[in-house]
Design a protein around this motif. Structure first.
Motif: not given
Lengths: 508, 1064
Positions: B156-159, B192, B211-218, B230
């Motif tokens: 889930h990071r866009g690419d 999360r 900051g970036g040490r956390l995951f961006a999503n759940a 899916r």
């Protein structure tokens, strides 16, 4: 015979200083009327370093572990101790005491010593001097015990253990002998050993053969004993004169022309640089005063973003200000004074051969110049902030501020610039998280030729303002017209309120 | 029909990483309809058993696995395909753990290659797969062709589409299959927040700094097969790969056949034969020729049961260890579920004659429950180490290791860690944690927050409390169990990974005792008990000085004099019953036989107290209430305790007899009691229990009370078998105290620290029982306290106790040995002692401060003065001889001639007492309060003994040194305070409200005065406090110091006097 010495003891100094500082800033004093203590970390534990009277009455003592103190007094309020500020304030207070005698010394942690031989008559005698000093300090808000005696050690002992006052004449020795041995300022270990032997008072020790004492305790006990009782030397080491970083230049012929003023300024800056170098300091605030023939004074105040002393750094800043201030020389200036009013340590640095250092310094200089020109606070630069949320991942900081430790998170997939506020758009997309096939920006519909995503970013749940925030799915899209855009859907399909689409940036 | 198995799951046993318990993950996987679940914690098997047990219960396919984080290669997922592969994998982890510090694991790819046979692997690509990764992948594909997969994540990071396609291309190129996983870190997305907090705790930063040490999503939660289908729409083969792995790994933890070490007997007998042989021998020793028929029958029954279950080897192992201890003269005693059997008695594992008790062996080893027996053995606390060494030496590190203890988050630690992450100030954190007393699991009450000055409406605070509650019970790290040993015939590391313990030379398996039990692995608890040290020392002294040989079993039983002493609450120093609560129970319970002691030990426990069982029992015992039974069936269960349930076994039995529980259910209940901290574990049984009892016609009130008691046992349950073993030590120590008080006094002083009282109280108690106690002295003392012939013509017939050098704070055992070794003839003087003993000046100063030079004619201060003039190291002989020629030779020569006798201030009695306390923690001269008595008397203060003469309800004031403060969790905030003066102890009761009002006094005072009303219950007297006063400054009078009472001086003197001990 030792010199006459005045000893000041400020038993509550750290807390009273903090109160005074608060009053000056117009803030309420810390924890007024409540039990209050200062704490410092020592060996991994919080310990009490100072307390005010309410807490003391309730059984709190300096040196207690904070946890123990709280067991006794749960409502105890605390603040971290500020030993560096205390020391600086005590030194400032010592300098202030120069009004009574040129020879003053800091007697850390909470005392000041003055050598007053030959000074007291200026104030109408020792009694008047003592009272005057005590009154003034009490008016500042300090609890004071003050004593005058022969020699620093005796005066100090009398201020702390004898209740203060003036000690002189033939009875003085007897009264000093009554003091507890703690008054001798011995190392704690020695003090304990003496106490174990049953010694309590100075006199009990004084009556012993000095040789026996020396054999057991080395020199220090006998030396202190003799100093206190006036049998030996008690040298007084005064505080050095405070330093001022002041350069002055007077002119036989008043100067009027700008060029002459600038030339004079260069000389003053060179002079000041030498003084600052000797003290290994740099200026953070400078004051240039130009005294006009008719008595008027022109003044330029300059603050810098980092300690500076190189004329190459400082001269352009002053020139900028001279441009702005439009000094009216009138009949000309007869005297120019340049003073560094606030300084900070600045150790001379070996010039680096590496390019980066030069660049860094060039960048800093650019920032300095721009700030002087445009005004402080009007020059900003972006700084990375570690956050997954794009609008929070960067923030502006003052141009002159030192770079922070933050790092840029991966940003390759994001546009360089974002819209100040995401623009609401319409979109048609597949449920649940398909990319938009069609968007509508300000009434204009665009077909999407290519899309990639989603990049899912969740709100920062710990922030108050994000309580109601929703998840975002970002898509990189290319419209049929060829515009590369960054859009997101806020919220998910199936939630009570339907999701909203927004445009957040362009890949240009 | 979509099918999916999740094979990459990080549980909270990857400490501070995973945010769900293994049980939660398994349950969620079942609910989502997954075909199976693998647990792949980082370099660890610690969570496997929990997942396995839950999956077994729910019927989910469960795959044990691990994520191998390597030092020199990308991380791998690994699942063993069979038992042999599992053994290799466990060995691999052991290898990595044994060469790393505690809690870490250092592994390299080469190690994995060595242990790769039979394993299935999947490789985890980095976020941006690079050339190096590609190379590594090619290399490994060569090694593990056919059993290596490449893991495909949807990040889930866009690419993701492009990234997945790149990886798929790589796999095609290297002809590797893909495996889709969701890199699960929590069972539901709602975790999360907690996962973020865990990350911060791990990284030691606040949530803002993370900051970036956390995951961006759940997104890293368990997903349904449909969702996975899916996300990985283009890669059906990656989705089905998990099923293939599931199919190929046929290993389950149930296959871990656990084999107990079999040490065959001398004549080649098998374990059961050997056990029976040893039992026959033991029977001869215990009973001579005539074995009572009852015992013989019982033995036959037990042996048959042991044979049926195959536990003979276990009993033999315990017996071996006990025999070893005995051969070394180490006192030991078994307890625990199987310990109080006739077999254990005749083997000498326990000393409680089963004939004196009516303990049912089945209750502990039952065929039905298929649960391993449990024997704990207590050893002398000073010598347990020898036993542990013996076990390692006998069985080897390959076969013996300690069980782990999972250290979990408790309310306090959870609040502290979450609070730090949320950026609360130390002050707030402090205030917050102070609202928690001990172990609590209720959410914090807003009123209590307001009380300590916090705003319950504050969002940060609310989040902190919410998250701390979620964090509760999360494992934080593994620690070593106090003494639980796992011993196995086959190498242990093939069963479970072994790691280094914090203590040098110790190794710990990754599983705790519940895990071991769940897999049917046997363990033996090797525990330490101070009282055993004391009793052994007493036996030694008896033999040495009185020629009486005695052991735990041969102490004369049922001596009325011993019970008479206990009935008087004369129990200071006696095992278990010396606490304040026990002492006030003794005169009420009036024990008259051994079983009374068993009850005494068990009744003063939070369990019976919270279950409100104490008073009914006492009433029935004293005949104020008729003994009645709710039913006939319960009469059998509760007969011995007069119809009141007091023991854990009874609670279980009630559940079976009266609430209709099956044996297995009752066992589950017992387990839930033991694991009370596990959320809601007990609640599940409540309704079942109460309803069951109602259905069988019991009163609701009685049912509720029974269950409350079971809950109480959760806090501290005492099974009858434990109580019986402890009661035996109560009896033995009481017997020693009653008949040999001087022996008991010396022994218990030498076994310190232990028990409830400080040496000062123990010495005082001995003196009150007519024992002469003599001070420490350089001419007479040894390291230990010793016995000396009675002095004087009309001296007491008993020997006198000479305090040993061990009583001196700051004097080392090695120094004492040197002193004693050099004492072959009397000391001539101090210099002689200095030279011959070679002790440093510092050591001699300590002796002088302890006033140990009296036999050389030097009092404390003169000794100190003389010692301070000595050189740090002793002078050589000739210099010494030179000095010997001078008169007054204690004083060294000074330049210019002889040193005059010093004008040292004479010490007052008060000063002597204070200085005694400073080095010895006691004084034989006088009680400090005796010296203050005049002043106290003028203030109208009554002595502790004086209180006894006052009538109940009278309002009086007493004062004393604070000896013990106790705030039992079961007493609703009441603090029990014990004061000591020269006449004895005064017992104070401080109600919670008063405690809050007088907290500073209560916590800070060394000398405390209390005004209150006298309350009497039988012979037990309390002062119910109404006001408290801190009279610590009065202690200054002891030293008659007039240099002015500064607070620091009061503190200095107070420091020298004993500090009260705090207990829960």
């Amino acid at each position: 015979m030792n010199e006459r010495c005045l000893s000041l003891w400020l038993p509550e100094f750290p807390i009273e200083r903090m109160r005074r500082a608060a009053r000056r800033r117009g803030e309420p004093p810390p924890a007024a009327g409540r039990p209050f203590a200062l704490v410092a970390e020592e060996g991994g534990r919080q310990r009490i370093t100072a307390i005010e009277a309410v807490a003391r009455r309730r059984g709190i003592r300096p040196g207690m572990a904070l946890a123990d103190a709280r067991a006794v007094l749960p409502e105890l309020r605390t603040r971290p101790a500020e030993p560096a500020r205390d020391a600086a304030a005590l030194e400032a207070l010592a300098h202030w005491c120069r009004r009574y005698s040129p020879r003053v010394a800091v007697d850390a942690p909470a005392g000041i010593l003055l050598e007053i031989t030959g000074c007291s008559h200026l104030f109408g005698g020792e009694t008047r001097l003592l009272e005057d000093l005590r009154d003034r300090l009490e008016r500042f808000g300090y609890t004071v015990s003050a004593a005058i005696a022969d020699g620093a050690l005796a005066a100090r002992a009398w201020a702390r253990f004898g209740g203060g006052g003036i000690l002189s004449g033939p009875g003085a020795r007897g009264r000093l002998e009554e003091l507890p041995i703690a008054a001798l300022r011995l190392a704690p270990e020695l003090r304990t050993r003496l106490r174990r032997l049953g010694f309590r008072r100075v006199g009990e020790l004084a009556r012993l053969p000095r040789a026996s004492l020396r054999l057991r305790f080395g020199e220090s006990v006998t030396a202190r004993l003799e100093a206190m009782l006036g049998e030996g030397e008690d040298p007084f080491v005064p505080l050095p004169e405070p330093q001022r970083f002041l350069a002055r230049l007077s002119f036989a012929e008043p100067v009027i022309r700008r060029a002459a003023v600038e030339a004079a300024l260069d000389r003053l800056l060179g002079d000041l640089r030498r003084r600052l170098e000797r003290a290994e300091r740099g200026a953070r605030e400078l004051r240039l005063r130009l005294l006009r023939l008719d008595g008027a004074v022109r003044e330029i105040l300059l603050a810098t973003g980092r300690p500076l002393r190189d004329p190459d750094d400082l001269a352009p800043l002053f020139r900028l200000r001279l441009d702005r201030e439009r000094l009216d020389p009138g009949f000309g200036f007869e005297l120019m004074l340049l003073e560094a009013t606030v300084t900070e340590p600045l150790v001379a640095r070996q010039a680096s051969l590496a390019q980066t250092a030069a660049e860094e310094s060039a960048f800093a200089r650019l920032m300095e110049v721009l700030s002087q020109r445009l005004g402080r606070g009007r020059v900003l630069r972006p700084e990375p902030v570690e956050s997954h949320l794009p609008e929070r991942a960067v923030r502006p900081i003052p141009g002159g501020a030192p770079p922070a430790a933050g790092r840029w998170l991966v940003t390759a997939r994001r546009p360089l610039r974002l819209l100040a506020r995401p623009l609401p758009i319409g979109a048609v997309a597949a449920v649940p998280d398909g990319p938009p096939r069609l968007i509508e920006i300000e009434g204009r519909a665009c077909r999407i030729r290519h899309a990639e995503g989603p990049e899912r970013i969740l709100p920062e749940w710990w922030r108050v303002e994000e309580t109601a925030a929703r998840l975002r799915d970002y898509y990189r899209i290319v419209t049929e017209a060829g515009a590369a855009l960054w859009v997101f859907r806020e919220g998910a399909y199936g939630e009570p309120s339907s999701p909203r689409w927004k445009l957040h940036g362009r890949f240009d | 029909m979509l099918v999916y198995a999740e094979l990459q799951v990080t549980s909270n046993f990857s400490f501070l990483r995973g945010a769900s318990h293994p049980e939660e993950l398994v349950e969620r996987a079942r609910d989502l309809g997954l075909a199976g679940l693998a647990l792949t914690d980082r370099n660890s098997f610690a969570g496997l058993v929990r997942g396995h047990v839950k999956a077994r219960e729910l019927g989910l396919r469960f795959l044990p696995g691990v994520r191998l984080d390597l030092e020199d290669a990308p991380s791998l997922l690994c699942w063993p395909s069979d038992r042999a592969a599992y053994a290799r994998l466990s060995t691999l982890l052991t290898l990595g753990k044994r060469r790393a510090p505690k809690g870490r694991c250092h592994l390299r790819l080469a190690d994995v290659l060595d242990h790769a046979e039979g394993q299935l692997f999947a490789i985890l690509p980095p976020e941006e797969p690079d050339a190096l990764f590609r190379e590594r992948l090619g290399e490994l594909a060569g090694h593990w062709r056919g059993r290596l997969w490449l893991v495909l994540h949807h990040l889930h990071r866009g690419d993701d589409v492009a990234r997945m396609e790149r990886l798929a291309g790589l796999a095609r190129e290297l002809r590797l299959p893909l495996l889709a996983t969701n890199d699960v870190h929590y069972h539901v997305p709602e975790r999360r927040r907690l996962q973020d907090v865990l990350t911060c705790i791990r990284e030691r930063c606040t949530i803002e700094e993370a900051g970036g040490r956390l995951f961006a999503n759940a997104e890293r939660h368990l997903r349904s097969p449909a969702e996975m289908a899916r996300l990985f729409a283009g890669y059906p083969e990656a989705l089905s790969a998990g099923l293939e792995i599931l199919e190929r790994c046929r290993f389950s933890l149930d296959q871990l056949a656990y084999d107990y070490p079999v040490r065959t007997g001398t004549a080649g007998r098998g374990p059961q034969e050997e056990l029976e042989y040893r039992v026959r021998q033991g029977l001869r020793e215990r009973y001579g020729g005539e074995v009572p028929a009852e015992v013989a029958a019982r033995i036959r029954h037990e042996l048959a049961l042991i044979a049926e279950l195959g536990y003979a080897a276990y009993f033999l192992t315990v017996h071996d260890i006990v025999c070893f201890a005995r051969s070394r003269g180490i006192l030991c005693q078994g307890r625990g579920s199987a310990a109080n059997s006739a077999v254990c008695f005749v083997l000498g594992i326990t000393n409680v004659d089963p004939a004196r008790m009516d303990l049912l062996f089945e209750r502990f080893v039952s065929a039905e429950r298929g649960e391993p027996p449990d024997i704990d053995v207590d050893f002398e606390h000073e010598r347990r180490e020898e036993v542990i060494r013996y076990i390692y030496e006998t069985y080897g590190r390959e076969h013996a290791a300690l069980a782990a203890t999972v250290i979990r988050y408790r309310t306090r630690s959870a609040l502290r860690d979450v609070g730090k992450v949320m950026g609360l100030s130390p002050d707030t954190l402090d205030a917050l944690t102070r609202t928690v007393w001990g172990i609590e699991r209720r959410p914090l009450d807003p009123a209590r927050l307001r009380e300590v000055g916090l705003d319950p409406g504050d969002r940060r605070l609310r989040l902190t409390l919410e998250l701390a509650a979620e964090l509760l019970d999360f494992p934080r790290h593994l620690s070593q169990h106090v003494g639980g040993f796992v011993i196995a015939e086959s190498p242990l590391h093939e069963l479970v990974p072994i790691e280094n313990a914090a203590m040098e030379g110790r190794t710990v398996v990754e599983w705790d005792k519940d895990d071991l039990e769940a897999l049917g692995m046997l363990k033996i608890d090797i525990l330490a008990l101070g009282m055993l040290s004391c009793i052994r020392r007493a036996f030694d002294l008896l033999r040495e000085h009185y020629g009486i040989a005695m052991d735990l079993a041969s102490v004369p039983a049922e001596d009325p004099a011993v019970y008479a002493m206990l009935c008087e609450a004369d129990a200071i120093g006696v095992f278990q019953v010396e606490s304040r609560a026990q002492m006030s129970m003794l005169p009420r319970l009036r024990p008259r036989c051994f079983y009374d002691l068993v009850i005494e030990v068990a009744i003063v426990r939070p369990g019976p107290i919270q279950g409100d069982m104490v008073h009914p029992y006492l009433r029935r015992r004293t005949g104020r209430e008729p003994v009645a039974y709710p039913s006939r069936e319960l009469e059998a269960v509760l007969g011995r305790t007069l119809g009141v349930p007091l023991f854990q076994e009874q609670a279980m039995k009630i559940a079976m007899v009266a609430a209709g529980f099956t044996a297995a259910e009752a066992d589950g209940l017992r387990r839930a009691m033991a694991a009370f901290r596990r959320r809601g574990a007990l609640d599940r049984y409540r309704a079942r229990f109460v309803d069951g009892m109602l259905a069988r016609g019991y009163a609701r009130e009685f049912a509720e009370r029974c269950f409350r008691q079971i809950e109480g046992f959760g806090y501290y349950g005492f099974p009858e078998s434990h109580a019986a073993s402890f009661a035996h030590l109560v009896y033995v120590s009481a017997w020693l105290k009653r008949h040999w008080p001087e022996v008991f006094c010396a022994a218990i002083l030498n076994a310190q620290p232990m028990g409830f009282y400080a040496p000062a109280q123990l010495v005082r108690d001995a003196r009150e029982h007519g024992v002469e106690v003599r001070p420490v002295d350089v001419s007479h003392s040894f390291w230990d306290c010793s016995l000396e012939p009675p002095g004087g013509r009309r001296g007491p017939p008993k020997m006198a106790v000479r305090l040993g050098f061990r009583m001196i704070k700051g004097f080392r055992e090695e120094e004492a040995r040197r002193l004693v070794a050099a004492r072959h003839r009397p000391w001539h003087d101090l210099a002689d002692l200095h030279r011959r003993s070679g002790l440093s000046r510092t050591a001699l100063e300590v002796l002088a401060e302890a006033d140990a030079f009296r036999s050389l004619g030097l009092d404390r201060r003169r000794a100190l003065w003389a010692v301070q003039a000595l050189s740090e190291a002793p002078l050589p002989l000739f210099a010494h001889a030179e000095r010997r020629r001078r008169p007054d030779s204690d004083a060294p020569p000074v330049e210019g001639g002889e040193e005059p006798r010093p004008l040292l201030p004479e010490a007052s009695l008060g000063e002597e007492v204070v200085e005694d306390h400073a080095r010895l923690r006691l004084s034989l001269r006088a009680h400090p309060l005796a010296l203050l008595r005049d002043t106290l008397h003028r203030k109208g203060v009554i002595t502790a003994r004086g209180l006894l003469e006052r009538a109940p309800g009278e309002r009086v004031t007493t004062a004393g040194l604070v000896v013990v403060r106790q705030r039992p969790g079961s007493a609703g905030g009441i603090v029990f305070l014990t004061l000591e003066d020269e006449t004895g102890f005064a017992n104070l009761v401080v109600r919670a409200k008063l405690f809050e009002a007088f907290r500073p006094v209560l916590m800070g005072a060394r000398l405390l005065a209390a005004r209150g009303r006298i309350q009497r219950e039988g012979t037990v007297l309390h002062l119910v406090a109404e006001r408290l006063f801190d009279w610590t400054p009065m202690l200054l009078r002891l030293v008659e110091d007039t240099t002015g009472p500064t607070p620091s001086r009061v503190a200095a003197i107070a420091r020298k006097l004993p500090e009260g001990r705090n207990f829960r």
